[in-house]
Design a protein around this motif. Sequence first.
Motif, PDB file in Angstrom:
ATOM      1  N   GLU A   1      69.948  38.843  45.934  1.00 42.45           N
ATOM      2  CA  GLU A   1      69.245  38.894  47.207  1.00 42.45           C
ATOM      3  C   GLU A   1      70.166  38.481  48.345  1.00 42.45           C
ATOM      4  OE1 GLU A   1      65.767  36.485  46.626  1.00 42.45           O
ATOM      5  OE2 GLU A   1      64.795  38.052  45.444  1.00 42.45           O
ATOM      6  N   TYR A   2      70.022  39.189  49.481  1.00 43.30           N
ATOM      7  CA  TYR A   2      70.823  38.936  50.659  1.00 43.30           C
ATOM      8  C   TYR A   2      69.902  38.852  51.864  1.00 43.30           C
ATOM      9  CZ  TYR A   2      74.454  40.395  47.462  1.00 43.30           C
ATOM     10  OH  TYR A   2      75.282  40.488  46.379  1.00 43.30           O
ATOM     11  N   ALA A   3      70.030  37.782  52.657  1.00 41.31           N
ATOM     12  CA  ALA A   3      69.137  37.533  53.790  1.00 41.31           C
ATOM     13  C   ALA A   3      69.705  38.090  55.094  1.00 41.31           C
ATOM     14  CB  ALA A   3      68.916  36.039  53.937  1.00 41.31           C
ATOM     15  N   PHE A   4      68.787  38.491  55.972  1.00 42.33           N
ATOM     16  CA  PHE A   4      69.140  39.020  57.288  1.00 42.33           C
ATOM     17  C   PHE A   4      68.201  38.449  58.337  1.00 42.33           C
ATOM     18  CE2 PHE A   4      70.598  41.947  54.148  1.00 42.33           C
ATOM     19  CZ  PHE A   4      71.846  42.341  54.580  1.00 42.33           C
ATOM     20  N   ASP A   5      68.708  38.315  59.554  1.00 43.69           N
ATOM     21  CA  ASP A   5      67.907  37.757  60.644  1.00 43.69           C
ATOM     22  C   ASP A   5      66.973  38.778  61.275  1.00 43.69           C
ATOM     23  OD1 ASP A   5      68.976  35.170  60.460  1.00 43.69           O
ATOM     24  OD2 ASP A   5      70.680  35.728  61.713  1.00 43.69           O
ATOM     25  N   THR A   6      67.363  40.055  61.253  1.00 43.35           N
ATOM     26  CA  THR A   6      66.544  41.072  61.911  1.00 43.35           C
ATOM     27  C   THR A   6      66.318  42.271  61.005  1.00 43.35           C
ATOM     28  OG1 THR A   6      68.389  42.304  62.883  1.00 43.35           O
ATOM     29  CG2 THR A   6      67.517  40.440  64.173  1.00 43.35           C
ATOM     30  N   GLU A   7      65.259  43.012  61.302  1.00 45.86           N
ATOM     31  CA  GLU A   7      64.971  44.240  60.565  1.00 45.86           C
ATOM     32  C   GLU A   7      66.101  45.246  60.736  1.00 45.86           C
ATOM     33  OE1 GLU A   7      61.577  47.734  60.213  1.00 45.86           O
ATOM     34  OE2 GLU A   7      61.419  46.253  61.817  1.00 45.86           O
ATOM     35  N   GLN A   8      66.621  45.365  61.950  1.00 43.93           N
ATOM     36  CA  GLN A   8      67.693  46.328  62.216  1.00 43.93           C
ATOM     37  C   GLN A   8      68.919  46.046  61.349  1.00 43.93           C
ATOM     38  OE1 GLN A   8      68.855  46.711  66.322  1.00 43.93           O
ATOM     39  NE2 GLN A   8      70.636  47.935  65.822  1.00 43.93           N
ATOM     40  N   GLU A   9      69.328  44.787  61.274  1.00 42.08           N
ATOM     41  CA  GLU A   9      70.477  44.428  60.438  1.00 42.08           C
ATOM     42  C   GLU A   9      70.224  44.793  58.981  1.00 42.08           C
ATOM     43  OE1 GLU A   9      72.440  40.482  62.467  1.00 42.08           O
ATOM     44  OE2 GLU A   9      70.637  40.232  61.250  1.00 42.08           O
ATOM     45  N   ALA A  10      69.040  44.487  58.497  1.00 44.06           N
ATOM     46  CA  ALA A  10      68.714  44.747  57.096  1.00 44.06           C
ATOM     47  C   ALA A  10      68.681  46.243  56.804  1.00 44.06           C
ATOM     48  CB  ALA A  10      67.377  44.108  56.742  1.00 44.06           C
ATOM     49  N   ARG A  11      68.057  47.008  57.682  1.00 46.50           N
ATOM     50  CA  ARG A  11      67.975  48.463  57.465  1.00 46.50           C
ATOM     51  C   ARG A  11      69.352  49.123  57.524  1.00 46.50           C
ATOM     52  NH1 ARG A  11      63.097  50.558  56.788  1.00 46.50           N
ATOM     53  NH2 ARG A  11      61.288  49.393  57.501  1.00 46.50           N
ATOM     54  N   GLU A  12      70.204  48.662  58.434  1.00 48.95           N
ATOM     55  CA  GLU A  12      71.555  49.224  58.533  1.00 48.95           C
ATOM     56  C   GLU A  12      72.388  48.891  57.296  1.00 48.95           C
ATOM     57  OE1 GLU A  12      73.124  47.796  62.242  1.00 48.95           O
ATOM     58  OE2 GLU A  12      71.883  49.173  63.418  1.00 48.95           O
ATOM     59  N   ALA A  13      72.170  47.725  56.711  1.00 47.71           N
ATOM     60  CA  ALA A  13      72.946  47.295  55.546  1.00 47.71           C
ATOM     61  C   ALA A  13      72.420  47.854  54.230  1.00 47.71           C
ATOM     62  CB  ALA A  13      72.969  45.770  55.481  1.00 47.71           C
ATOM     63  N   LEU A  14      71.167  48.250  54.182  1.00 50.81           N
ATOM     64  CA  LEU A  14      70.526  48.661  52.928  1.00 50.81           C
ATOM     65  C   LEU A  14      71.334  49.688  52.132  1.00 50.81           C
ATOM     66  CD1 LEU A  14      68.070  48.272  51.098  1.00 50.81           C
ATOM     67  CD2 LEU A  14      66.889  50.018  52.444  1.00 50.81           C
ATOM     68  N   PRO A  15      71.849  50.769  52.733  1.00 52.77           N
ATOM     69  CA  PRO A  15      72.606  51.751  51.937  1.00 52.77           C
ATOM     70  C   PRO A  15      73.860  51.178  51.272  1.00 52.77           C
ATOM     71  CG  PRO A  15      72.042  52.662  54.094  1.00 52.77           C
ATOM     72  CD  PRO A  15      71.687  51.209  54.120  1.00 52.77           C
ATOM     73  N   GLU A  16      74.427  50.125  51.845  1.00 55.08           N
ATOM     74  CA  GLU A  16      75.644  49.521  51.292  1.00 55.08           C
ATOM     75  C   GLU A  16      75.407  48.822  49.956  1.00 55.08           C
ATOM     76  OE1 GLU A  16      77.404  46.934  54.220  1.00 55.08           O
ATOM     77  OE2 GLU A  16      76.978  48.386  55.817  1.00 55.08           O
ATOM     78  N   TYR A  17      74.148  48.487  49.653  1.00 58.65           N
ATOM     79  CA  TYR A  17      73.847  47.739  48.436  1.00 58.65           C
ATOM     80  C   TYR A  17      73.494  48.630  47.255  1.00 58.65           C
ATOM     81  CZ  TYR A  17      74.297  43.581  51.197  1.00 58.65           C
ATOM     82  OH  TYR A  17      74.805  42.583  51.999  1.00 58.65           O
ATOM     83  N   GLY A  18      73.532  49.929  47.462  1.00 57.03           N
ATOM     84  CA  GLY A  18      73.405  50.854  46.348  1.00 57.03           C
ATOM     85  C   GLY A  18      71.994  51.288  46.018  1.00 57.03           C
ATOM     86  N   GLU A  19      71.944  52.283  45.134  1.00 59.64           N
ATOM     87  CA  GLU A  19      70.674  52.857  44.687  1.00 59.64           C
ATOM     88  C   GLU A  19      69.824  51.793  44.003  1.00 59.64           C
ATOM     89  OE1 GLU A  19      69.214  56.412  41.724  1.00 59.64           O
ATOM     90  OE2 GLU A  19      71.203  56.530  42.626  1.00 59.64           O
ATOM     91  N   GLY A  20      68.552  51.829  44.289  1.00 65.79           N
ATOM     92  CA  GLY A  20      67.627  50.876  43.684  1.00 65.79           C
ATOM     93  C   GLY A  20      67.432  49.603  44.488  1.00 65.79           C
ATOM     94  N   SER A  21      68.189  49.433  45.573  1.00 65.31           N
ATOM     95  CA  SER A  21      68.020  48.256  46.421  1.00 65.31           C
ATOM     96  C   SER A  21      66.763  48.419  47.266  1.00 65.31           C
ATOM     97  CB  SER A  21      69.234  48.069  47.333  1.00 65.31           C
ATOM     98  OG  SER A  21      70.377  47.775  46.567  1.00 65.31           O
ATOM     99  N   THR A  22      66.081  47.306  47.510  1.00 62.03           N
ATOM    100  CA  THR A  22      64.821  47.342  48.245  1.00 62.03           C
ATOM    101  C   THR A  22      64.850  46.362  49.409  1.00 62.03           C
ATOM    102  OG1 THR A  22      63.889  45.770  46.667  1.00 62.03           O
ATOM    103  CG2 THR A  22      63.437  48.105  46.290  1.00 62.03           C
ATOM    104  N   LEU A  23      64.010  46.646  50.400  1.00 59.87           N
ATOM    105  CA  LEU A  23      63.914  45.819  51.599  1.00 59.87           C
ATOM    106  C   LEU A  23      62.623  45.018  51.554  1.00 59.87           C
ATOM    107  CD1 LEU A  23      65.160  45.214  54.398  1.00 59.87           C
ATOM    108  CD2 LEU A  23      63.821  47.126  55.281  1.00 59.87           C
ATOM    109  N   TRP A  24      62.715  43.724  51.884  1.00 58.86           N
ATOM    110  CA  TRP A  24      61.582  42.808  51.817  1.00 58.86           C
ATOM    111  C   TRP A  24      61.447  42.053  53.134  1.00 58.86           C
ATOM    112  CZ3 TRP A  24      58.777  42.007  47.172  1.00 58.86           C
ATOM    113  CH2 TRP A  24      59.265  42.734  46.086  1.00 58.86           C
ATOM    114  N   LYS A  25      60.209  41.602  53.431  1.00 55.59           N
ATOM    115  CA  LYS A  25      59.923  40.885  54.669  1.00 55.59           C
ATOM    116  C   LYS A  25      58.910  39.777  54.386  1.00 55.59           C
ATOM    117  CE  LYS A  25      57.221  41.912  58.792  1.00 55.59           C
ATOM    118  NZ  LYS A  25      56.658  42.974  59.621  1.00 55.59           N
ATOM    119  N   ARG A  26      58.999  38.702  55.169  1.00 53.52           N
ATOM    120  CA  ARG A  26      57.983  37.654  55.114  1.00 53.52           C
ATOM    121  C   ARG A  26      57.918  36.950  56.466  1.00 53.52           C
ATOM    122  NH1 ARG A  26      60.243  32.412  51.756  1.00 53.52           N
ATOM    123  NH2 ARG A  26      62.035  31.994  53.094  1.00 53.52           N
ATOM    124  N   LYS A  27      56.779  36.354  56.742  1.00 51.80           N
ATOM    125  CA  LYS A  27      56.617  35.474  57.899  1.00 51.80           C
ATOM    126  C   LYS A  27      57.045  34.089  57.443  1.00 51.80           C
ATOM    127  CE  LYS A  27      54.479  37.739  61.270  1.00 51.80           C
ATOM    128  NZ  LYS A  27      55.277  38.186  62.373  1.00 51.80           N
TER     129      LYS A  27
END
Length: 69
Positions: free
Chosen positions: A24-50
């Motif tokens: 798991e890798y943490a990000f401060d913003t949705e934009q950062e996470a979405r831009e980085a998602l392809p770099e982590y390879g197939e099967g990687s998923t994006l998660w969010k919490r308050k």
Amino acid sequence: MTIGPGLAGMPMDEWKIRTAKGKEYAFDTEQEAREALPEYGEGSTLWKRKAYRGLAGITMSPGGWTQVD
């Protein structure tokens, strides 16, 4: 946990990427996470919490993580 003053006591979105291998890798913003998602390879998923940020950088989330993508 003691909630910090000002903005620290307000809920904020936290983002993470979970790889297919479970890392798991943490990000401060949705934009950062979405831009980085392809770099982590197939099967990687994006998660969010308050989360509430406390003193000393500790976070607390009463609702837990929700998968976004």
